[in-house]
Scaffold this motif. Structure first.
Motif, PDB file in Angstrom:
ATOM      1  N   LYS A  15       0.790  -1.335   0.080  1.00 41.40           N
ATOM      2  CA  LYS A  15       0.066  -0.008  -0.041  1.00 41.40           C
ATOM      3  C   LYS A  15       0.888   1.218   0.101  1.00 41.40           C
ATOM      4  N   GLU A  16       2.163   1.098   0.224  1.00 41.57           N
ATOM      5  CA  GLU A  16       2.894   2.122  -0.123  1.00 41.57           C
ATOM      6  C   GLU A  16       3.306   2.682  -1.520  1.00 41.57           C
ATOM      7  N   VAL A  17       3.184   3.943  -1.485  1.00 40.84           N
ATOM      8  CA  VAL A  17       3.425   4.505  -3.062  1.00 40.84           C
ATOM      9  C   VAL A  17       4.706   4.586  -3.408  1.00 40.84           C
ATOM     10  N   ARG A  18       5.351   3.891  -3.944  1.00 38.55           N
ATOM     11  CA  ARG A  18       6.926   3.761  -4.339  1.00 38.55           C
ATOM     12  C   ARG A  18       7.171   4.642  -5.408  1.00 38.55           C
ATOM     13  N   VAL A  19       7.556   5.761  -5.227  1.00 33.26           N
ATOM     14  CA  VAL A  19       8.375   6.529  -6.325  1.00 33.26           C
ATOM     15  C   VAL A  19       9.881   6.315  -6.417  1.00 33.26           C
ATOM     16  N   ALA A  20      10.342   5.747  -7.287  1.00 34.80           N
ATOM     17  CA  ALA A  20      11.802   5.554  -7.495  1.00 34.80           C
ATOM     18  C   ALA A  20      12.584   6.755  -7.994  1.00 34.80           C
ATOM     19  N   TYR A  21      13.170   7.389  -7.046  1.00 32.09           N
ATOM     20  CA  TYR A  21      13.996   8.726  -7.384  1.00 32.09           C
ATOM     21  C   TYR A  21      15.467   7.921  -7.769  1.00 32.09           C
ATOM     22  N   GLY A  22      15.943   8.811  -8.775  1.00 34.26           N
ATOM     23  CA  GLY A  22      17.479   8.502  -9.381  1.00 34.26           C
ATOM     24  C   GLY A  22      18.169   9.650  -8.458  1.00 34.26           C
ATOM     25  N   ASN A  23      19.484   9.303  -8.834  1.00 31.71           N
ATOM     26  CA  ASN A  23      20.439  10.198  -7.968  1.00 31.71           C
ATOM     27  C   ASN A  23      20.367  11.657  -8.699  1.00 31.71           C
ATOM     28  N   GLY A  24      20.508  12.654  -8.042  1.00 31.56           N
ATOM     29  CA  GLY A  24      20.395  13.977  -8.756  1.00 31.56           C
ATOM     30  C   GLY A  24      19.369  14.755  -8.147  1.00 31.56           C
ATOM     31  N   MET A  25      18.462  14.511  -7.579  1.00 31.23           N
ATOM     32  CA  MET A  25      17.255  14.951  -6.934  1.00 31.23           C
ATOM     33  C   MET A  25      17.559  16.213  -6.129  1.00 31.23           C
ATOM     34  N   ALA A  26      18.446  15.994  -5.395  1.00 29.36           N
ATOM     35  CA  ALA A  26      19.000  17.292  -4.318  1.00 29.36           C
ATOM     36  C   ALA A  26      19.587  18.074  -5.062  1.00 29.36           C
ATOM     37  N   GLU A  27      20.469  17.575  -6.071  1.00 31.06           N
ATOM     38  CA  GLU A  27      21.159  18.836  -6.796  1.00 31.06           C
ATOM     39  C   GLU A  27      20.400  19.565  -7.558  1.00 31.06           C
ATOM     40  N   TRP A  28      19.233  18.839  -8.202  1.00 28.90           N
ATOM     41  CA  TRP A  28      18.295  19.576  -8.923  1.00 28.90           C
ATOM     42  C   TRP A  28      17.590  20.863  -7.811  1.00 28.90           C
ATOM     43  N   CYS A  29      17.387  20.468  -6.567  1.00 24.34           N
ATOM     44  CA  CYS A  29      16.962  21.347  -5.943  1.00 24.34           C
ATOM     45  C   CYS A  29      17.842  22.628  -5.472  1.00 24.34           C
ATOM     46  N   ARG A  30      19.145  22.434  -5.935  1.00 24.00           N
ATOM     47  CA  ARG A  30      20.066  23.471  -5.586  1.00 24.00           C
ATOM     48  C   ARG A  30      19.975  24.367  -6.764  1.00 24.00           C
ATOM     49  N   ASN A  31      19.019  24.276  -7.795  1.00 24.27           N
ATOM     50  CA  ASN A  31      19.052  25.352  -8.747  1.00 24.27           C
ATOM     51  C   ASN A  31      18.208  26.697  -8.117  1.00 24.27           C
ATOM     52  N   CYS A  32      17.574  26.342  -6.973  1.00 19.72           N
ATOM     53  CA  CYS A  32      17.102  27.434  -6.194  1.00 19.72           C
ATOM     54  C   CYS A  32      17.548  27.797  -4.711  1.00 19.72           C
ATOM     55  N   HIS A  33      17.660  26.531  -4.303  1.00 19.84           N
ATOM     56  CA  HIS A  33      18.312  26.607  -2.798  1.00 19.84           C
ATOM     57  C   HIS A  33      19.944  26.179  -3.193  1.00 19.84           C
ATOM     58  N   THR A  34      20.598  27.104  -3.418  1.00 18.44           N
ATOM     59  CA  THR A  34      21.892  26.992  -3.751  1.00 18.44           C
ATOM     60  C   THR A  34      22.983  26.353  -2.766  1.00 18.44           C
ATOM     61  N   ASN A  35      22.779  26.924  -1.361  1.00 19.26           N
ATOM     62  CA  ASN A  35      23.557  26.835  -0.262  1.00 19.26           C
ATOM     63  C   ASN A  35      22.995  25.850   0.829  1.00 19.26           C
ATOM     64  N   ILE A  36      21.842  24.929   0.478  1.00 16.97           N
ATOM     65  CA  ILE A  36      21.018  24.348   1.409  1.00 16.97           C
ATOM     66  C   ILE A  36      21.795  23.227   1.863  1.00 16.97           C
ATOM     67  N   HIS A  37      22.856  22.591   1.080  1.00 13.37           N
ATOM     68  CA  HIS A  37      23.597  21.269   1.427  1.00 13.37           C
ATOM     69  C   HIS A  37      24.980  21.454   2.074  1.00 13.37           C
ATOM     70  N   MET A  38      25.362  20.655   2.688  1.00 13.97           N
ATOM     71  CA  MET A  38      26.621  20.618   3.333  1.00 13.97           C
ATOM     72  C   MET A  38      27.636  19.893   2.285  1.00 13.97           C
ATOM     73  N   ASP A  39      28.170  20.650   1.630  1.00 16.73           N
ATOM     74  CA  ASP A  39      29.096  19.944   0.652  1.00 16.73           C
ATOM     75  C   ASP A  39      30.262  19.338   1.401  1.00 16.73           C
ATOM     76  N   ASN A  40      30.969  18.224   0.714  1.00 22.74           N
ATOM     77  CA  ASN A  40      31.998  17.727   1.056  1.00 22.74           C
ATOM     78  C   ASN A  40      32.070  16.810   2.767  1.00 22.74           C
ATOM     79  N   TYR A  41      30.809  16.626   2.668  1.00 20.21           N
ATOM     80  CA  TYR A  41      30.341  15.970   4.130  1.00 20.21           C
ATOM     81  C   TYR A  41      31.043  14.655   4.331  1.00 20.21           C
ATOM     82  N   LEU A  42      31.822  14.502   5.496  1.00 20.25           N
ATOM     83  CA  LEU A  42      32.247  13.256   5.845  1.00 20.25           C
ATOM     84  C   LEU A  42      31.696  12.800   7.029  1.00 20.25           C
ATOM     85  N   SER A  43      31.452  11.385   7.116  1.00 16.83           N
ATOM     86  CA  SER A  43      30.865  10.785   8.037  1.00 16.83           C
ATOM     87  C   SER A  43      31.570  10.950   9.279  1.00 16.83           C
ATOM     88  N   GLY A  44      30.718  11.394  10.450  1.00 15.08           N
ATOM     89  CA  GLY A  44      31.497  11.472  11.701  1.00 15.08           C
ATOM     90  C   GLY A  44      32.176  12.731  11.991  1.00 15.08           C
TER      91      GLY A  44
END
Length: 472
Positions: free
Chosen positions: A288-317
């Motif tokens: 019953k879950e609606v499963r949309v299969a998102y490929g890579n690049g979705m977050a990058e596309w959001c950066r077209n407007c939200h340019t600095n919303i991500h943490m670039d070069n993130y390292l675990s820990g």
């Protein structure tokens, strides 16, 4: 002379994101419908079909009959002729002529806003993955309407005004409160659908092709779009499919705001045809879950407007990086301690899942869908789109990425900041009911959770951040 829109045909053909036929696909644990395409159905129609639609569906030739504008509201910048000769008062009003629900909600049609009843009407909300824009007007109670429930499109015909926040969070792109340069559906979706995935004459490789506006390095358009890019179609030799959901690609610059062309292409993604439905019982029945299969690049596309919303070069820990934002993007893959939790997490304190515990309330994007080098890829990789369940892209792995849509809905949600679940309270449920300190009531909460009840979560369920982090 005035070109009149053929309303009956428009209603049948109003599915803005392309044509497809439902085909059963047996996946790992469920039988999903609607993954492939080929022929139109009564549900989907062919109005956009992956690209530009019939011109008179959105535009008029000479605008008005007897000097009266087609729009039901006074045009905000010109009382006689809506900008761009649109059928509605503005860009979003024109889209909502077909995508605004004027009957009962939860329909299989492509509605993105409920426009029925009073502001207390939650039972008729739509359940599309992006969320119902009605939450902009129905925050849950009188004090909650302006609580940043979504992307605040301006649609005069649907009485949706501009929000006071006119600059994209985490970016500098700004819009006007009124006039031609308001924030609208076409700020993200290209109504003419020029961005496409096209192949060469052999049909073995594909390239992004699109507008030649400044900022675009896509391949020049050389092939026609034959169908949607939202349902797993493959571009045939010498042909093309449209971008997922007609999202603008590199170089896209709407006529209402031409100064900031996009710098990222949209992702490759696959949606089921019956996506606009309640997910009641999904906690016990994963089909019953609606499963949309998102490929890579979705977050990058959001950066077209939200340019600095991500943490670039993130390292675990690591605590380094600018902004200390939650990582999201192609480099934000889940670590073993996260994807193992995701696959076994059922509810707070319950980790008995057998490996496929996907939930649409916390989706992820999968690099398994396609391997892209630059703006091109192999058609064989795209073939994984045709059967996402068989390719096991609903089980989280080290190829699963955190994306903006893992936490937020693209259009609007019943919770603040467009989050998919209530992130303001300690508990989502108590022993046997949904809880919310805003006292919105069961009907509003069930609509916000797409028809889910407390049993779809479990007793004393805490924030769904724990779906990946498992700290509860």
């Amino acid at each position: 002379m005035r070109i009149r829109m053929q309303w009956a045909a428009a209603i049948i053909a109003a599915f803005a994101f392309g044509a497809n036929a439902q085909t059963a696909v047996t996946g790992k644990d469920v039988t999903a419908t609607g993954w492939f395409n080929g022929v139109a159905t009564s549900k989907t129609g062919t109005f956009h079909a992956g690209g530009v639609a019939a011109c008179d569906g959105c535009h008029v030739m000479h605008n008005a009959s007897n000097g009266v504008a087609r729009s039901t509201k006074v045009n905000p910048w010109n009382d006689a002729v809506p900008a761009f000769l649109l059928q509605g008062a503005d860009q979003s009003s024109t889209c909502l002529i077909c995508h605004g629900d004027t009957t009962a909600g939860g329909s299989t049609r492509p509605y993105v806003i409920v426009n029925t009843g009073p502001a207390t009407d939650f039972a008729n909300m739509n359940y599309s993955p992006g969320g119902d824009f009605g939450w902009l007007l129905r925050g849950g109670n009188a004090s909650d309407v302006q609580n940043r429930h979504g992307h605040n499109i301006v649609a005069a015909d649907f009485v949706i005004p501009a929000d006071t926040l006119l600059t994209a969070p985490g970016g500098t792109l700004s819009f006007d409160a009124t006039g031609q340069k308001v924030f609208s559906c076409s700020s993200c979706h290209d109504p003419h659908g020029r961005t496409r995935m096209q192949t060469d004459a052999t049909g073995t490789t594909w390239n992004w092709a699109g507008p030649t506006a400044p900022g675009s390095d896509n391949t020049a358009i050389t092939a026609p779009i034959y169908s949607s890019g939202s349902y797993g179609n493959l571009p045939a030799a010498g042909q093309a499919i449209g971008a997922y959901r007609l999202l603008g690609g590199k170089g896209y610059a709407p006529a209402s705001n031409p100064a900031s062309p996009f710098t990222y292409n949209p992702p490759v993604a696959v949606a089921p045809t019956d996506y606009n439905k309640a997910e009641t019982g999904a906690g016990l029945d994963r089909s019953k879950e609606v499963r949309v299969a998102y490929g890579n690049g979705m977050a990058e596309w959001c950066r077209n407007c939200h340019t600095n919303i991500h943490m670039d070069n993130y390292l675990s820990g690591a605590l380094g990086g600018t902004g200390l934002k939650h990582p999201a993007g192609n480099n934000a893959s889940l670590k073993p301690g996260q994807f193992n939790v995701y696959n076994t997490y059922v509810s707070s304190g319950v980790f008995t899942g057998t490996g496929d515990q996907y939930t649409s309330l916390v989706p992820f994007e999968s690099a398994k869908i396609i391997s892209v080098t630059g703006n091109s890829g192999a058609v064989s990789d795209l073939g994984k789109l045709a059967n996402p369940a068989a390719n096991n892209i609903f089980t989280a792995t080290d190829k699963s990425n955190v994306t903006c849509l893992s936490c937020h809905r693209a259009h609007a949600s019943g919770f603040s900041s467009m989050v998919r679940w209530n992130n303001d309270d300690t508990f989502i449920t108590n022993a046997n009911a949904l809880v919310d300190t805003q006292a919105r009531g069961a009907t509003a909460l069930q609509a916000a959770y797409y028809g889910r009840t407390a049993t779809d979560f479990g007793a004393f369920q805490r924030s769904l951040c724990n779906k990946c982090h498992g700290k509860d």
